[in-house]
Scaffold this motif. Structure first.
Motif, PDB file in Angstrom:
ATOM      1  N   ILE A   1       0.839  -1.206   0.000  1.00 33.40           N
ATOM      2  CA  ILE A   1       0.000   0.000   0.000  1.00 33.40           C
ATOM      3  C   ILE A   1       0.870   1.251   0.000  1.00 33.40           C
ATOM      4  O   ILE A   1       0.569   2.229  -0.701  1.00 33.40           O
ATOM      5  CB  ILE A   1      -0.971  -0.023   1.197  1.00 33.40           C
ATOM      6  CG1 ILE A   1      -2.007  -1.129   0.988  1.00 33.40           C
ATOM      7  CG2 ILE A   1      -1.658   1.325   1.378  1.00 33.40           C
ATOM      8  CD1 ILE A   1      -2.880  -1.407   2.189  1.00 33.40           C
ATOM      9  N   SER A   2       1.974   1.224   0.742  1.00 28.12           N
ATOM     10  CA  SER A   2       2.885   2.380   0.754  1.00 28.12           C
ATOM     11  C   SER A   2       3.516   2.591  -0.618  1.00 28.12           C
ATOM     12  O   SER A   2       3.608   3.733  -1.097  1.00 28.12           O
ATOM     13  CB  SER A   2       3.977   2.179   1.802  1.00 28.12           C
ATOM     14  OG  SER A   2       3.422   2.110   3.091  1.00 28.12           O
ATOM     15  N   LEU A   3       3.961   1.504  -1.251  1.00 31.89           N
ATOM     16  CA  LEU A   3       4.541   1.623  -2.596  1.00 31.89           C
ATOM     17  C   LEU A   3       3.513   2.145  -3.588  1.00 31.89           C
ATOM     18  O   LEU A   3       3.836   2.961  -4.459  1.00 31.89           O
ATOM     19  CB  LEU A   3       5.074   0.266  -3.065  1.00 31.89           C
ATOM     20  CG  LEU A   3       6.383  -0.194  -2.463  1.00 31.89           C
ATOM     21  CD1 LEU A   3       6.702  -1.623  -2.916  1.00 31.89           C
ATOM     22  CD2 LEU A   3       7.500   0.746  -2.855  1.00 31.89           C
ATOM     23  N   ASP A   4       2.284   1.689  -3.449  1.00 34.17           N
ATOM     24  CA  ASP A   4       1.222   2.144  -4.337  1.00 34.17           C
ATOM     25  C   ASP A   4       0.981   3.642  -4.155  1.00 34.17           C
ATOM     26  O   ASP A   4       0.876   4.384  -5.140  1.00 34.17           O
ATOM     27  CB  ASP A   4      -0.058   1.362  -4.059  1.00 34.17           C
ATOM     28  CG  ASP A   4      -1.180   1.723  -5.010  1.00 34.17           C
ATOM     29  OD1 ASP A   4      -0.939   1.709  -6.229  1.00 34.17           O
ATOM     30  OD2 ASP A   4      -2.292   2.017  -4.525  1.00 34.17           O
ATOM     31  N   ALA A   5       0.914   4.094  -2.904  1.00 37.68           N
ATOM     32  CA  ALA A   5       0.681   5.521  -2.643  1.00 37.68           C
ATOM     33  C   ALA A   5       1.853   6.371  -3.138  1.00 37.68           C
ATOM     34  O   ALA A   5       1.649   7.430  -3.761  1.00 37.68           O
ATOM     35  CB  ALA A   5       0.456   5.742  -1.151  1.00 37.68           C
ATOM     36  N   MET A   6       3.082   5.915  -2.866  1.00 41.62           N
ATOM     37  CA  MET A   6       4.251   6.670  -3.337  1.00 41.62           C
ATOM     38  C   MET A   6       4.316   6.696  -4.860  1.00 41.62           C
ATOM     39  O   MET A   6       4.608   7.733  -5.450  1.00 41.62           O
ATOM     40  CB  MET A   6       5.536   6.079  -2.759  1.00 41.62           C
ATOM     41  CG  MET A   6       5.723   6.390  -1.299  1.00 41.62           C
ATOM     42  SD  MET A   6       7.343   5.948  -0.642  1.00 41.62           S
ATOM     43  CE  MET A   6       7.414   4.205  -0.917  1.00 41.62           C
ATOM     44  N   GLY A   7       4.051   5.570  -5.481  1.00 44.95           N
ATOM     45  CA  GLY A   7       4.070   5.525  -6.932  1.00 44.95           C
ATOM     46  C   GLY A   7       3.000   6.404  -7.547  1.00 44.95           C
ATOM     47  O   GLY A   7       3.232   7.079  -8.561  1.00 44.95           O
ATOM     48  N   ARG A   8       1.839   6.429  -6.936  1.00 39.34           N
ATOM     49  CA  ARG A   8       0.738   7.236  -7.448  1.00 39.34           C
ATOM     50  C   ARG A   8       1.029   8.734  -7.302  1.00 39.34           C
ATOM     51  O   ARG A   8       0.768   9.513  -8.217  1.00 39.34           O
ATOM     52  CB  ARG A   8      -0.542   6.865  -6.707  1.00 39.34           C
ATOM     53  CG  ARG A   8      -1.793   7.540  -7.195  1.00 39.34           C
ATOM     54  CD  ARG A   8      -3.030   7.098  -6.412  1.00 39.34           C
ATOM     55  NE  ARG A   8      -3.136   5.667  -6.244  1.00 39.34           N
ATOM     56  CZ  ARG A   8      -3.718   4.840  -7.098  1.00 39.34           C
ATOM     57  NH1 ARG A   8      -4.258   5.322  -8.201  1.00 39.34           N
ATOM     58  NH2 ARG A   8      -3.787   3.542  -6.865  1.00 39.34           N
ATOM     59  N   HIS A   9       1.578   9.148  -6.161  1.00 38.03           N
ATOM     60  CA  HIS A   9       1.757  10.580  -5.907  1.00 38.03           C
ATOM     61  C   HIS A   9       3.075  11.146  -6.425  1.00 38.03           C
ATOM     62  O   HIS A   9       3.121  12.294  -6.854  1.00 38.03           O
ATOM     63  CB  HIS A   9       1.620  10.863  -4.407  1.00 38.03           C
ATOM     64  CG  HIS A   9       0.237  10.625  -3.902  1.00 38.03           C
ATOM     65  ND1 HIS A   9      -0.829  11.411  -4.260  1.00 38.03           N
ATOM     66  CD2 HIS A   9      -0.272   9.658  -3.089  1.00 38.03           C
ATOM     67  CE1 HIS A   9      -1.929  10.967  -3.690  1.00 38.03           C
ATOM     68  NE2 HIS A   9      -1.619   9.896  -2.966  1.00 38.03           N
ATOM     69  N   PHE A  10       4.140  10.360  -6.383  1.00 36.05           N
ATOM     70  CA  PHE A  10       5.446  10.892  -6.798  1.00 36.05           C
ATOM     71  C   PHE A  10       5.773  10.633  -8.264  1.00 36.05           C
ATOM     72  O   PHE A  10       6.434  11.426  -8.910  1.00 36.05           O
ATOM     73  CB  PHE A  10       6.559  10.327  -5.920  1.00 36.05           C
ATOM     74  CG  PHE A  10       6.468  10.756  -4.485  1.00 36.05           C
ATOM     75  CD1 PHE A  10       6.329  12.093  -4.138  1.00 36.05           C
ATOM     76  CD2 PHE A  10       6.510   9.818  -3.471  1.00 36.05           C
ATOM     77  CE1 PHE A  10       6.236  12.488  -2.822  1.00 36.05           C
ATOM     78  CE2 PHE A  10       6.422  10.202  -2.145  1.00 36.05           C
ATOM     79  CZ  PHE A  10       6.277  11.541  -1.814  1.00 36.05           C
ATOM     80  N   PHE A  11       5.335   9.484  -8.776  1.00 34.43           N
ATOM     81  CA  PHE A  11       5.709   9.109 -10.144  1.00 34.43           C
ATOM     82  C   PHE A  11       4.517   9.023 -11.088  1.00 34.43           C
ATOM     83  O   PHE A  11       4.670   8.658 -12.250  1.00 34.43           O
ATOM     84  CB  PHE A  11       6.445   7.767 -10.133  1.00 34.43           C
ATOM     85  CG  PHE A  11       7.626   7.751  -9.213  1.00 34.43           C
ATOM     86  CD1 PHE A  11       8.751   8.515  -9.481  1.00 34.43           C
ATOM     87  CD2 PHE A  11       7.611   6.974  -8.052  1.00 34.43           C
ATOM     88  CE1 PHE A  11       9.833   8.505  -8.623  1.00 34.43           C
ATOM     89  CE2 PHE A  11       8.692   6.954  -7.196  1.00 34.43           C
ATOM     90  CZ  PHE A  11       9.812   7.723  -7.474  1.00 34.43           C
TER      91      PHE A  11
END
Length: 182
Positions: free
Chosen positions: A39-49
């Motif tokens: 879930i953290s990777l998904d959120a970071m990927g969605r918002h940063f990349f």
């Protein structure tokens, strides 16, 4: 008086079931950590990349959450941390004492035994067909059914053990506190 004469008050069966529960709890803990990271990777990927983690919803909801819920059923019941209605339980514990877990297990066992039977049957059926769910990635759904059957089966075995050789609910919390400390 016991329904069935069991040597050493079911200590061996209780120890084996406790070991199985600990292994399942370890699996649930790993699933919870993996869920947190995905879930953290998904959120970071969605918002940063601007590129979310593909298949995160399927992995989290159809596999990791199933492991967390069903692998902990029996241990939660044993520890008394499951959701329950406490309106009558305190009075029933006072009146029935050591037979209180037996009554609860006698009520719950038929339901969970049928649920276990159905889950095992479904698990075998899904495994034989290697059923997958289509989404952003093809996800092997048959693996989730194994955890449902395993969790429900372990809880059914715990109910059987509580019928045959119940622990006193007033002393089981003290034993759990000592077990957690050591």
């Amino acid at each position: 008086m016991r329904l069935f004469p069991i040597p050493t008050e079911g200590i061996v069966m209780r120890a084996i079931l406790n070991l199985v529960e600990r292994i399942l709890l370890g699996g649930a803990a790993i699933a919870l950590v993996l869920m947190m990271f995905s879930i953290s990777l998904d959120a970071m990927g969605r918002h940063f990349f601007n590129h979310p983690f593909q298949g995160n919803f399927e992995i989290t909801s159809l596999y990791l959450m199933v492991i967390v819920v069903f692998a902990t059923l029996s241990a939660n019941y044993r520890q008394g941390v499951h959701v329950r209605l406490d309106v009558l339980s305190e009075k029933l514990v006072e009146r029935l004492g050591k037979n209180y877990p037996r009554l609860i297990a006698l009520i719950c066992l038929p339901v969970f035994a049928l649920f276990t039977w159905y889950a095992v049957e479904e698990s075998i059926h899904k495994f034989a067909r290697l059923e997958t769910r289509m989404g952003s990635i093809p996800f092997p759904i048959y693996l989730s059914y194994v955890w449902v059957a395993l969790g429900a089966g372990t809880l059914s075995l715990r109910f059987c053990l509580d019928i045959i050789s119940p622990e006193d609910p007033r002393s089981s919390n003290d034993a759990l506190m000592q077990e957690d400390v050591s």
